[in-house]
Write a protein that holds these residues in place. Structure first.
Motif, PDB file in Angstrom:
ATOM      1  N   LEU A   4       1.362   1.337  15.536  1.00 12.23           N
ATOM      2  CA  LEU A   4       2.159   0.125  15.474  1.00 12.23           C
ATOM      3  C   LEU A   4       3.601   0.479  15.831  1.00 12.23           C
ATOM      4  CD1 LEU A   4       0.881  -1.429  12.124  1.00 12.23           C
ATOM      5  CD2 LEU A   4       0.224  -2.080  14.438  1.00 12.23           C
ATOM      6  N   CYS A   5       4.303  -0.500  16.399  1.00 12.83           N
ATOM      7  CA  CYS A   5       5.711  -0.300  16.725  1.00 12.83           C
ATOM      8  C   CYS A   5       6.545  -0.681  15.503  1.00 12.83           C
ATOM      9  CB  CYS A   5       6.100  -1.154  17.927  1.00 12.83           C
ATOM     10  SG  CYS A   5       7.812  -0.925  18.434  1.00 12.83           S
ATOM     11  N   GLU A   6       7.219   0.295  14.914  1.00  8.55           N
ATOM     12  CA  GLU A   6       8.050   0.058  13.734  1.00  8.55           C
ATOM     13  C   GLU A   6       9.475   0.511  14.030  1.00  8.55           C
ATOM     14  OE1 GLU A   6       6.286   1.984  10.406  1.00  8.55           O
ATOM     15  OE2 GLU A   6       4.542   0.635  10.332  1.00  8.55           O
ATOM     16  N   GLY A   7      10.371  -0.460  14.139  1.00  8.66           N
ATOM     17  CA  GLY A   7      11.763  -0.134  14.417  1.00  8.66           C
ATOM     18  C   GLY A   7      11.964   0.557  15.756  1.00  8.66           C
ATOM     19  N   GLY A   8      11.143   0.233  16.723  1.00  6.14           N
ATOM     20  CA  GLY A   8      11.281   0.823  18.048  1.00  6.14           C
ATOM     21  C   GLY A   8      10.573   2.142  18.223  1.00  6.14           C
ATOM     22  N   GLU A   9       9.888   2.608  17.184  1.00  2.00           N
ATOM     23  CA  GLU A   9       9.154   3.869  17.256  1.00  2.00           C
ATOM     24  C   GLU A   9       7.675   3.625  16.969  1.00  2.00           C
ATOM     25  OE1 GLU A   9      10.509   6.679  18.151  1.00  2.00           O
ATOM     26  OE2 GLU A   9      12.574   5.940  18.183  1.00  2.00           O
ATOM     27  N   CYS A  10       6.803   4.399  17.632  1.00  2.89           N
ATOM     28  CA  CYS A  10       5.361   4.292  17.375  1.00  2.89           C
ATOM     29  C   CYS A  10       5.015   5.043  16.096  1.00  2.89           C
ATOM     30  CB  CYS A  10       4.555   4.860  18.543  1.00  2.89           C
ATOM     31  SG  CYS A  10       4.592   3.818  20.013  1.00  2.89           S
ATOM     32  N   ALA A  11       4.373   4.343  15.164  1.00  2.00           N
ATOM     33  CA  ALA A  11       3.966   4.948  13.896  1.00  2.00           C
ATOM     34  C   ALA A  11       2.466   4.708  13.699  1.00  2.00           C
ATOM     35  CB  ALA A  11       4.751   4.339  12.734  1.00  2.00           C
ATOM     36  N   PRO A  12       1.745   5.677  13.161  1.00  5.28           N
ATOM     37  CA  PRO A  12       0.284   5.508  12.989  1.00  5.28           C
ATOM     38  C   PRO A  12      -0.040   4.320  12.092  1.00  5.28           C
ATOM     39  CG  PRO A  12       0.937   7.804  12.679  1.00  5.28           C
ATOM     40  CD  PRO A  12       2.200   7.011  12.733  1.00  5.28           C
ATOM     41  N   ALA A  13      -0.966   3.516  12.529  1.00 10.09           N
ATOM     42  CA  ALA A  13      -1.465   2.424  11.701  1.00 10.09           C
ATOM     43  C   ALA A  13      -2.458   2.980  10.691  1.00 10.09           C
ATOM     44  CB  ALA A  13      -2.141   1.359  12.567  1.00 10.09           C
ATOM     45  N   GLU A  14      -2.601   2.324   9.578  1.00 12.87           N
ATOM     46  CA  GLU A  14      -3.594   2.751   8.599  1.00 12.87           C
ATOM     47  C   GLU A  14      -4.989   2.488   9.151  1.00 12.87           C
ATOM     48  OE1 GLU A  14      -2.940   0.999   4.844  1.00 12.87           O
ATOM     49  OE2 GLU A  14      -0.910   1.803   4.604  1.00 12.87           O
ATOM     50  N   GLY A  15      -5.865   3.440   9.049  1.00 10.22           N
ATOM     51  CA  GLY A  15      -7.216   3.273   9.560  1.00 10.22           C
ATOM     52  C   GLY A  15      -7.889   4.617   9.777  1.00 10.22           C
ATOM     53  N   GLU A  16      -9.019   4.598  10.433  1.00  4.97           N
ATOM     54  CA  GLU A  16      -9.801   5.820  10.608  1.00  4.97           C
ATOM     55  C   GLU A  16      -9.506   6.530  11.920  1.00  4.97           C
ATOM     56  OE1 GLU A  16     -14.032   5.096  11.169  1.00  4.97           O
ATOM     57  OE2 GLU A  16     -13.597   2.975  11.462  1.00  4.97           O
ATOM     58  N   CYS A  17      -8.740   5.903  12.817  1.00  3.80           N
ATOM     59  CA  CYS A  17      -8.467   6.548  14.103  1.00  3.80           C
ATOM     60  C   CYS A  17      -7.078   6.175  14.593  1.00  3.80           C
ATOM     61  CB  CYS A  17      -9.511   6.130  15.138  1.00  3.80           C
ATOM     62  SG  CYS A  17      -9.500   4.351  15.512  1.00  3.80           S
ATOM     63  N   TYR A  18      -6.541   7.061  15.461  1.00  2.00           N
ATOM     64  CA  TYR A  18      -5.281   6.795  16.131  1.00  2.00           C
ATOM     65  C   TYR A  18      -5.482   6.685  17.649  1.00  2.00           C
ATOM     66  CZ  TYR A  18      -3.245   8.205  11.668  1.00  2.00           C
ATOM     67  OH  TYR A  18      -2.923   8.300  10.351  1.00  2.00           O
ATOM     68  N   VAL A  19      -6.381   7.472  18.177  1.00  2.00           N
ATOM     69  CA  VAL A  19      -6.687   7.467  19.614  1.00  2.00           C
ATOM     70  C   VAL A  19      -8.195   7.457  19.781  1.00  2.00           C
ATOM     71  CG1 VAL A  19      -4.564   8.636  20.304  1.00  2.00           C
ATOM     72  CG2 VAL A  19      -6.572   9.978  19.689  1.00  2.00           C
ATOM     73  N   ASP A  20      -8.650   7.154  21.018  1.00  2.00           N
ATOM     74  CA  ASP A  20     -10.089   7.071  21.263  1.00  2.00           C
ATOM     75  C   ASP A  20     -10.796   8.373  20.921  1.00  2.00           C
ATOM     76  OD1 ASP A  20      -9.645   4.524  22.096  1.00  2.00           O
ATOM     77  OD2 ASP A  20      -9.853   4.944  24.243  1.00  2.00           O
ATOM     78  N   GLY A  21     -10.096   9.514  21.103  1.00  2.00           N
ATOM     79  CA  GLY A  21     -10.712  10.811  20.837  1.00  2.00           C
ATOM     80  C   GLY A  21     -11.072  11.023  19.382  1.00  2.00           C
ATOM     81  N   ASP A  22     -10.500  10.200  18.466  1.00  2.00           N
ATOM     82  CA  ASP A  22     -10.848  10.319  17.046  1.00  2.00           C
ATOM     83  C   ASP A  22     -12.199   9.705  16.737  1.00  2.00           C
ATOM     84  OD1 ASP A  22      -8.410  11.523  16.594  1.00  2.00           O
ATOM     85  OD2 ASP A  22      -7.407   9.660  15.996  1.00  2.00           O
ATOM     86  N   CYS A  23     -12.777   8.977  17.695  1.00  2.00           N
ATOM     87  CA  CYS A  23     -14.031   8.255  17.472  1.00  2.00           C
ATOM     88  C   CYS A  23     -15.199   8.991  18.138  1.00  2.00           C
ATOM     89  CB  CYS A  23     -13.921   6.829  18.028  1.00  2.00           C
ATOM     90  SG  CYS A  23     -12.599   5.862  17.253  1.00  2.00           S
ATOM     91  N   PRO A  24     -16.418   8.627  17.777  1.00  2.00           N
ATOM     92  CA  PRO A  24     -17.586   9.214  18.447  1.00  2.00           C
ATOM     93  C   PRO A  24     -17.540   8.990  19.954  1.00  2.00           C
ATOM     94  CG  PRO A  24     -18.244   8.015  16.483  1.00  2.00           C
ATOM     95  CD  PRO A  24     -16.794   7.722  16.696  1.00  2.00           C
ATOM     96  N   ALA A  25     -18.397   9.706  20.674  1.00  2.00           N
ATOM     97  CA  ALA A  25     -18.362   9.669  22.139  1.00  2.00           C
ATOM     98  C   ALA A  25     -18.553   8.261  22.695  1.00  2.00           C
ATOM     99  CB  ALA A  25     -19.422  10.606  22.710  1.00  2.00           C
TER     100      ALA A  25
END
Length: 312
Positions: A4-25
């Motif tokens: 999420l964009c917080e104050g002009g900076e990207c910050a991780p959202a709460e959840g189980e993944c941040y990028v596609d690579g965190d998920c199964p194939a």
């Protein structure tokens, strides 16, 4: 994805993944949650005109202003309810003042002042009708414009509704622009800002409560105060050597209260600042946004809201 964009900076959202690579194939990261590629099909083109309906919970972010109104008029409410005396006057005439109020005031006059306590509840259930335009060169990234068409509250079984341009302290609100991203079956609306809205809303709600509670006898708070608290009549009723003192104390207290109310309401637009909002909604069909959630903020605090929209 997943940020999420917080104050002009990207910050991780709460959840189980941040990028596609965190998920199964066979999965992608859909706003912090892994979703199957097989089930995640980009929705139909959302370009066009949408009619949106929002409920904004502004109470938490405006408690300071509403609390100031209640504090400024506390002595009047106590006086009308028989729970207090007139500031600057000894307790010896409290009984006479109470008798004066009982003999000379109508229920609607007392109700108008007591009803100020309802302002906070109405601000927590503010309904807004919008028109939202979406345009894009592709089906994933959109540019949008949002207009505030109508503002309304429900009070004592009656819907009170106005267009912003018909509310003197708000006026016409130019369309606000925003960006939006579509991923899987959700659309995320980037932060946009609205000027000079909430301060005017507080004045509008306050006056609407006064008018409704007084059965149309008073059209704004100051009108109610000077009509209900008749200092000269109160002093005449007390009479003798205390009458003049009662009238002077009453006028001083009333003038001070009216000045304080004016300052609170007139300065609230600056104290609260511009309204910031961003949102997210599920795309059920190519013509329906549901379960939308607003995240909003003012200088005085944060608020939430819900919305849904239909394409016309």
């Amino acid at each position: 994805a997943g940020y999420l964009c917080e104050g002009g900076e990207c910050a991780p959202a709460e959840g189980e993944c941040y990028v596609d690579g965190d998920c199964p194939a066979d999965g992608i990261c859909d706003f912090g949650e892994c979703a199957s590629i097989a089930e995640c099909v980009v929705t139909e083109d959302l370009r066009g005109r949408w009619e949106a309906r929002s409920v904004l919970h502004l109470r938490e972010a405006t408690e300071g202003v509403v609390g100031g109104l209640l504090s400024a008029t506390e002595w009047i409410r106590d006086l009308l309810l028989g729970d207090g005396g007139l500031p600057g006057v000894g307790f010896l005439v409290d009984g006479l003042i109470a008798d004066f109020i009982e003999a000379n005031l109508y229920d609607y006059q007392i109700d108008a002042i007591i009803a100020l306590g309802d302002v906070s509840d109405l601000l927590d259930d503010m309904r807004v009708e919008h028109t939202m335009m979406l345009d894009a060169r592709c089906r994933e990234l959109y540019r949008g414009g949002l207009t505030f068409d109508r503002i309304e509250v429900e009070y004592r079984g009656r819907t009170i509704s106005d267009r912003p341009e018909d509310i003197p302290r708000i006026g016409e609100i130019p369309p606000v622009e925003f960006g939006a991203a579509l991923r899987c079956s959700s659309i995320a609306i980037d932060e946009f800002r609205v000027e000079h809205l909430v301060g005017g809303l507080i004045r509008w709600v306050t006056d609407a409560v006064i008018e409704e509670a007084s059965e149309g006898e008073f059209d704004h708070l100051e009108h109610a105060l000077v009509s209900i608290i008749d200092c000269r009549a109160m002093g005449s009723y007390v009479g003798d050597f205390m009458g003049a003192a009662v009238e002077m104390a009453c006028e001083a207290a009333l003038d001070g209260t009216i000045d304080e109310i004016g300052e609170i309401l007139d300065e609230s637009a600056f104290d609260l600042g511009r309204m910031r909002m961003e949102g997210e909604a599920d795309v059920r069909r190519d013509d329906q946004l549901e379960d939308g959630i607003w995240s909003g903020s003012l200088l005085s605090g944060d608020f939430t809201g819900e919305f849904e929209a239909t394409r016309r």
